[in-house]
Design a protein around this motif. Structure first.
Motif, short mmCIF file in Angstrom:
data_model
loop_
_atom_site.label_atom_id
_atom_site.label_comp_id
_atom_site.label_asym_id
_atom_site.label_seq_id
_atom_site.Cartn_x
_atom_site.Cartn_y
_atom_site.Cartn_z
N ILE A 49 -4.61 -1.53 -7.83
CA ILE A 49 -4.78 -0.55 -6.78
C ILE A 49 -6.23 -0.76 -5.88
O ILE A 49 -6.31 -0.79 -4.89
CB ILE A 49 -4.82 1.02 -7.31
CG1 ILE A 49 -4.71 1.95 -6.51
CG2 ILE A 49 -5.33 0.85 -8.04
CD1 ILE A 49 -3.90 2.05 -5.57
N ASP A 50 -7.25 -1.26 -6.30
CA ASP A 50 -7.91 -1.28 -6.41
C ASP A 50 -8.70 -3.02 -4.89
O ASP A 50 -8.88 -3.21 -3.88
CB ASP A 50 -9.46 -1.72 -6.69
CG ASP A 50 -10.11 -0.76 -7.67
OD1 ASP A 50 -10.56 0.51 -7.56
OD2 ASP A 50 -10.76 -1.35 -8.98
N TYR A 51 -7.64 -4.08 -4.70
CA TYR A 51 -7.06 -4.36 -4.39
C TYR A 51 -5.56 -4.73 -2.96
O TYR A 51 -6.04 -5.01 -1.86
CB TYR A 51 -6.86 -6.11 -5.08
CG TYR A 51 -8.05 -6.05 -6.45
CD1 TYR A 51 -9.31 -7.07 -5.77
CD2 TYR A 51 -7.83 -6.15 -7.12
CE1 TYR A 51 -10.51 -7.36 -7.13
CE2 TYR A 51 -9.04 -6.02 -7.75
CZ TYR A 51 -9.70 -6.63 -8.11
OH TYR A 51 -10.50 -6.73 -8.70
N ILE A 52 -5.38 -3.32 -3.82
CA ILE A 52 -4.36 -3.18 -1.92
C ILE A 52 -4.82 -1.92 -1.22
O ILE A 52 -5.03 -1.76 -0.64
CB ILE A 52 -3.02 -2.99 -3.05
CG1 ILE A 52 -2.80 -3.97 -4.03
CG2 ILE A 52 -1.53 -2.13 -2.17
CD1 ILE A 52 -1.45 -4.38 -4.54
N GLY B 101 -7.36 0.51 -2.17
CA GLY B 101 -8.98 -0.17 -2.69
C GLY B 101 -9.28 -1.00 -1.20
O GLY B 101 -10.67 -0.29 -1.02
N HIS B 102 -8.45 -1.67 -0.76
CA HIS B 102 -8.97 -2.47 0.21
C HIS B 102 -9.37 -2.08 1.33
O HIS B 102 -9.62 -2.17 2.74
CB HIS B 102 -8.38 -3.66 0.33
CG HIS B 102 -8.04 -4.63 1.32
ND1 HIS B 102 -9.76 -5.99 1.07
CD2 HIS B 102 -7.93 -5.56 2.35
CE1 HIS B 102 -9.83 -6.48 2.51
NE2 HIS B 102 -8.78 -5.87 3.07
N LEU B 103 -8.45 -1.41 1.65
CA LEU B 103 -7.87 -0.50 2.95
C LEU B 103 -9.30 0.83 3.11
O LEU B 103 -9.43 0.92 4.54
CB LEU B 103 -6.18 0.59 2.96
CG LEU B 103 -5.29 -0.65 3.57
CD1 LEU B 103 -4.17 0.44 3.62
CD2 LEU B 103 -5.45 -1.38 5.13
N CYS C 244 1.09 -0.96 0.05
CA CYS C 244 -0.16 0.14 0.11
C CYS C 244 0.61 1.35 -0.30
O CYS C 244 0.35 2.34 -0.37
CB CYS C 244 -1.11 -0.03 1.39
SG CYS C 244 -1.98 -1.43 0.87
N ILE C 245 2.09 0.94 0.21
CA ILE C 245 2.61 2.11 0.42
C ILE C 245 3.75 2.14 -1.23
O ILE C 245 4.00 3.36 -1.23
CB ILE C 245 3.96 2.28 1.82
CG1 ILE C 245 2.33 1.99 3.55
CG2 ILE C 245 4.64 3.77 2.04
CD1 ILE C 245 2.03 2.78 3.60
N ILE C 246 4.55 1.18 -0.75
CA ILE C 246 5.40 1.04 -1.91
C ILE C 246 4.98 1.03 -3.14
O ILE C 246 5.25 2.07 -4.06
CB ILE C 246 6.66 -0.34 -2.04
CG1 ILE C 246 7.66 0.25 -0.39
CG2 ILE C 246 7.24 0.15 -2.86
CD1 ILE C 246 8.30 -1.27 0.25
N MET D 229 -5.85 10.04 3.11
CA MET D 229 -5.04 9.79 2.25
C MET D 229 -4.75 8.50 0.99
O MET D 229 -4.17 8.29 0.14
CB MET D 229 -3.46 9.70 3.49
CG MET D 229 -3.54 11.08 3.64
SD MET D 229 -2.00 10.59 4.68
CE MET D 229 -0.46 10.93 3.22
N HIS D 230 -4.96 6.78 1.85
CA HIS D 230 -4.98 6.08 0.94
C HIS D 230 -6.22 5.93 0.01
O HIS D 230 -6.30 5.49 -1.67
CB HIS D 230 -5.55 4.78 1.74
CG HIS D 230 -3.86 4.96 2.29
ND1 HIS D 230 -3.24 3.67 2.01
CD2 HIS D 230 -3.79 4.29 3.42
CE1 HIS D 230 -2.24 3.66 2.60
NE2 HIS D 230 -2.53 4.65 3.59
N SER D 231 -7.49 7.04 0.60
CA SER D 231 -8.27 7.22 -0.74
C SER D 231 -8.26 7.98 -1.78
O SER D 231 -8.24 7.49 -2.82
CB SER D 231 -9.43 8.27 -0.13
OG SER D 231 -10.62 7.64 -1.08
#
Length: 325
Positions: A291-294, A296-298, A213-215, A311-313
């Motif tokens: 991205i939807d599964y990483i 986006g999952h969060l 999710c970060i890298i 931020m993740h959104s």
């Protein structure tokens, strides 16, 4: 032992080729007809990271089939004795048609191993009651596919194998599940992979998810190798903020994290400093990302926990806006 590798990307070719070299019977299902034809005619070239050498696996040691062309699909006879299905495709490639094809490939004694980024496929397969038991795996092995039949083993890592918290709905005992997992771990070790059976695979899955999710999105947005993510104060500040938000989401969702996420991200960036993340590769090639599964999952976890994930959104929308699908 008979293995059927679903997906012949970098990881699929790496695991499949080393299993071939260890004397196992291997089949590949590819996304395109062109790759299946290439593998069947030219074989696989494996570049070993710890030696300045390469190994060629001839087509006589495996079979390749296209999931897109019925003329290049395995026959019933070819799939009847499959012991393990190893799924390495991207999460977005898992469609209803894909699941139907998996159902045709697995018989009642086939074990399934999900070896991919993101979360969701193992539980979906369990709900679909496919195969004997569904295992999940997390790996830090480094692999890069340069051509349709050429793969570089860019770095050794660990492969953790286990059954997720949801477990398996199939009629198989816990003792047999453990035995099958230990058997696969032993096979992987003899094939050259450091492998371990874990009773905390859910934590390992989320650990990798959070690091990704970060890298992955930041390297894709800035178009930099992993090591440059911690090269200056501005990048480090954003990495820290994303880590803090991810940890808050996990806490609100009841997901136990027994590690410092920022420290883990720094370790991975240093250990894979010259590597290009899978998401950056997808962006550069104009492919759909995971991205939807990483991230986006969060975001979905945050919504379910009734908290915000600005931020993740934002990161999710930034990546989805790069290439349109």
């Amino acid at each position: 032992m008979v293995f059927h590798i679903i997906g012949a990307g970098a990881l699929g070719l790496l695991y499949g080729s080393k299993l071939c070299l260890a004397g196992h019977e291997v089949m590949f299902s590819t996304r395109t007809e062109e790759q299946a034809i290439c593998l069947n005619s030219e074989g696989i070239t494996l570049h070993l990271h710890n030696h300045d050498m390469k190994t060629h696996i001839t087509p006589a040691h495996f079979q390749a089939f296209s999931m897109a062309n019925c003329k290049l699909k395995p026959s019933t006879a070819a799939t009847r004795a499959v012991d393990w299905l190893i799924i390495t495709v991207k999460q977005w490639q898992v469609t209803a048609d894909f699941i139907k094809q998996i159902e045709n490939m697995a018989h009642r004694n086939t074990n399934i191993l999900c070896l991919q980024n993101g979360i969701g496929l193992a539980d979906f397969l369990i709900d679909s009651n496919i195969g004997q038991a569904v295992f999940s795996a997390v790996t830090t092995e480094g692999a890069k596919r340069s051509q349709c039949n050429e793969v570089f083993h860019t770095g050794s890592g660990n492969t953790m194998i286990g059954i997720t918290k949801k477990g398996t709905t199939q009629t198989i005992s816990c003792d047999d599940i453990k035995k099958n997992g230990e058997n696969l771990t032993d096979i992987f070790q003899k094939a050259g992979f450091r492998s371990f059976l874990s009773n905390k695979i859910d934590i390992e899955i989320y650990k990798k998810l959070l690091i990704n999710c970060i890298i992955n999105p930041l390297t894709a947005i800035w178009r930099i190798p992993n090591g440059e993510l911690i090269a200056n104060a501005d990048r480090i500040k954003l990495v820290q903020q994303l880590c803090q938000e991810a940890e808050l989401i996990c806490q609100a969702s009841g997901i136990h994290i027994d590690f410092d996420l920022y420290d883990q991200v720094v370790q991975v960036c240093k250990g894979t400093s010259s590597n290009t993340s899978s998401m950056l590769k997808d962006v550069l090639q104009g492919n759909q990302t995971e991205i939807d599964y990483i991230n986006g999952h969060l975001v979905k976890l945050a919504l379910a926990a009734n908290i915000e994930a600005p931020m993740h959104s934002t990161i999710t929308h930034l990546i989805k806006g790069i290439n349109s699908f």
